[in-house]
Design an enzyme around this catalytic site. Structure first.
Site, PDB file in Angstrom:
ATOM      1  N   THR B 149      70.104  10.419  40.302  1.00 29.45           N
ATOM      2  CA  THR B 149      69.217  10.334  41.254  1.00 29.45           C
ATOM      3  C   THR B 149      67.941  10.807  40.729  1.00 29.45           C
ATOM      4  OG1 THR B 149      70.048  12.704  41.907  1.00 29.45           O
ATOM      5  CG2 THR B 149      70.963  10.612  43.081  1.00 29.45           C
ATOM      6  N   LYS B 172      76.224  14.371  36.931  1.00 28.08           N
ATOM      7  CA  LYS B 172      75.027  14.151  37.354  1.00 28.08           C
ATOM      8  C   LYS B 172      74.516  15.191  38.536  1.00 28.08           C
ATOM      9  CE  LYS B 172      73.440  12.930  41.037  1.00 28.08           C
ATOM     10  NZ  LYS B 172      73.128  13.281  42.215  1.00 28.08           N
ATOM     11  N   THR B 183      74.047  16.650  45.736  1.00 28.82           N
ATOM     12  CA  THR B 183      75.360  16.395  45.036  1.00 28.82           C
ATOM     13  C   THR B 183      75.260  16.688  43.663  1.00 28.82           C
ATOM     14  OG1 THR B 183      75.795  14.615  46.612  1.00 28.82           O
ATOM     15  CG2 THR B 183      76.842  14.635  44.625  1.00 28.82           C
ATOM     16  N   GLU B 263      65.631  20.511  38.193  1.00 28.23           N
ATOM     17  CA  GLU B 263      64.434  20.334  38.415  1.00 28.23           C
ATOM     18  C   GLU B 263      63.464  21.588  38.599  1.00 28.23           C
ATOM     19  OE1 GLU B 263      63.777  17.842  41.965  1.00 28.23           O
ATOM     20  OE2 GLU B 263      65.030  16.347  41.176  1.00 28.23           O
ATOM     21  N   ASN B 382      60.565  19.912  45.384  1.00 25.80           N
ATOM     22  CA  ASN B 382      61.467  19.892  46.702  1.00 25.80           C
ATOM     23  C   ASN B 382      60.626  19.744  48.050  1.00 25.80           C
ATOM     24  OD1 ASN B 382      64.202  19.769  45.957  1.00 25.80           O
ATOM     25  ND2 ASN B 382      63.489  21.581  44.647  1.00 25.80           N
TER      26      ASN B 382
END
Lengths: 387, 387
Positions: B149, B172, B183, B263, B382
């Site tokens: 993603t 992932k 996820t 991230e 985010n």
């Protein structure tokens, strides 16, 4: 006309003792002149408790306090037996100037963890503060100012009952929000005639639905303290229900002031959880959502991202059924009956105030948790300025 | 030479099905050609479970899988009965092209919560993927790429045992780090001969000390899934201890890759908790510290702020005694015996890798939690990109 020194029988002071390197106000005194000296306290549940918390818990076994001495500029936490002796010496000093016993003096500290206090400054500061003690708004303001760490302004309250008595208060901090500078401290004062049992029950009832429901970042500091001192100077004896109600109003005002001044906050968020199997469940769900960084960053982005709210609450320790759950933001039901109920674009989060309503649909209990968003300013304040 | 299609008996593919608006790779297939089809799985503990999780939990009751189909571009979570029918239809389609039963096909999805999948794209994508199935590194890479993603690169592993068998894998995500894109998904493959009981125990033992100890932001998504497929194609039957050990190594490598690509992470932090009364306590302390925003922002600021660590662990649900606690950062003991043990300046946190050792001093159990810092980039990713 507000603050801790508004109820009859109370004096306060706040002065610069030289504890802070900045030279700003850093020592406050709140004195109860009676005729009664009833007191109650609630303290951090963190197992790493600062010396002043250990001291104040001990002296409150008598349910009586003549004074509270508070300092900013140092938390006196994780300072070992020497730090406890410093707290004891501070209480002895206050007792000496007031002609009381050390066991009648509570101590609160806030600031950096792990550093000893400059005791010469503290002890001479007590003399200075004692000389400055006064009644009224200005005195309460000085005390509320001297306990500030990274608070941007002092926080005070005063609520008057038509029956001729009142509740005043001061507070500082917000969770563990401040960089290195731990602690939420609050002192509440009243001139009502209140016995020890009523004071304790009322304070616990009030903090349970106010201070305990402010959750900015899940932090529970080593120093968190809320104290209630009752002078009885009004001569009025309220019912326990009336007293608890006004005390709760005063505490709720202080909590809203704390949230509003949280570092980095750009949103003030009420998380209303209802339809819960128990109040404990409602609080658990509200806190889990309030502490979730993905929810908090979405709120910072004004994004009505109910998927993150569903994700967050799904890991709470509570009875939750996906089928009965409903999530609304600012009045728009976005999720219900197991799936999307409206377009996210229907909810407008552009303002500073946001209300999230989570209906668990499994019971009749509810609770509201107050929180903020997670912003760039929060990260900046808590990383760049920390050493 | 790495990935899910390295162990004998496995083929994989990853293709662009048109699920993602971007047109990028978004559908992966991992197929076990046998001779054995032993399988095990572990799933999110979030009570809000996505349709593919509910489906895969159900089919794994047989401890057997012929294939796993994975899509990015949509989590198929909070999508109601229609979403579950979509998952069922996807499994039926894969079963049809492989001449298997739908109950032999696990489904994993990742992406936005609350949106239905474009089923025309998914079903035609299965045909495309089936035609692309292949063994070896390139096939595994295609599958690992199609499940990404906001991952910046695909994550794969392959560990070989001298006994003639191996474990491969893909993964992932990282917790709920990605914007809207929930996820953590992982598929592990092996050509060892492994019975169902061994597969299940080994997977639970491996994930307990790897995937379960990665905690970037406390998020537990609606879709988290780790699957293990065993083909038996090597003909070798390892001892359960050997199999568990190699499986754990492979899982640990994937977890380090997930943390590294989290991230916004600028620090990779190992929180080692030892001297705990129980392993559960050690994990609880490590997770509480890992999730604390004041600790995480201090780490972002390269600040060896042990006071925040002490504050954070003091609210963990574990046996903790302030007197026996010791806290070290990057090899320097900063707190011990109830007070400061060294100047904070002695610990250098300027590098990307940080090790925090918390010795509770009350027992002999330990656990290591892997986490990251909380940076401006985390907030940016985010919040700004979420709608």
């Amino acid at each position: 006309m507000t603050g801790v020194a508004m109820p009859a029988g109370f004096r306060a002071a706040g002065i610069s003792a030289g504890i802070k390197d900045s030279g700003g106000p850093d020592l406050a005194l709140v004195v109860n002149d009676g005729p009664e000296f009833t007191a109650a306290g609630v303290f951090t549940r963190n197992v790493i408790k600062a010396a002043p918390v250990l001291w104040s818990q001990e002296v409150l076994r008598h349910n009586s306090l003549r004074a509270v001495v508070l300092n900013s500029g140092g938390a006196n936490a994780a300072t070992g037996p020497g730090g406890f002796q410093d707290t004891h010496a501070t209480a002895e000093k206050v007792a000496a100037v007031l002609d009381a016993g050390a066991a009648d003096v509570a101590v609160c500290s806030t600031g950096l963890i792990g550093e000893r206090l400059p005791m010469d400054a503290v002890l001479s500061g007590v003399d200075t503060a004692a000389a400055a003690l006064d009644t009224g708004t200005e005195a309460g303001l000085a005390a509320a100012t001297a306990v500030m760490t990274t608070d941007s302004h002092p926080k005070q309250t005063h609520h008057t009952h038509p029956g001729g008595w009142s509740v005043g208060g001061l507070a500082k901090g917000a969770g563990m929000l401040a960089p290195d500078l731990a602690t939420m401290l609050s002192v509440l004062t009243t001139d009502a005639v209140v016995d020890a049992g009523t004071a304790d029950r009322a304070l616990r009832a009030a903090t349970r639905v106010t201070f305990d429901r402010l959750d900015v970042d899940g932090g529970t500091s080593t120093n968190d303290t809320v104290l209630l001192l009752a002078s009885g100077a009004s001569g009025h004896t309220p019912s326990e229900a009336d007293f608890t109600a006004l005390l709760t109003e005063a505490a709720a005002e202080l909590v809203r002031l704390l949230r509003s001044d949280s570092e980095g906050a750009t949103k003030e968020v009420d998380i209303v959880v209802r339809g819960a199997a128990s109040e404990r469940d409602a609080v658990a769900v509200g806190r889990t959502v309030a502490e979730d960084n993905l929810v908090k960053t979405a709120l910072f982005g004004s994004d009505p991202n109910w998927g993150r709210i569903a994700m967050a609450l799904g890991r709470a320790d509570a009875t939750i059924a996906p089928e009965t759950l409903a999530i609304s933001i600012n009045g728009v039901i976005l999720y219900a009956a197991g799936t999307t109920a409206a377009s996210r674009d229907d909810a407008d989060l552009s303002g500073r105030e946001i209300e999230i309503v989570i209906d668990l649909g499994v019971g009749a209990e509810s609770a509201t948790i107050l929180t903020t968003d997670l912003s760039h300013a929060y990260v900046e304040e808590n990383s760049a300025y920390s050493t």
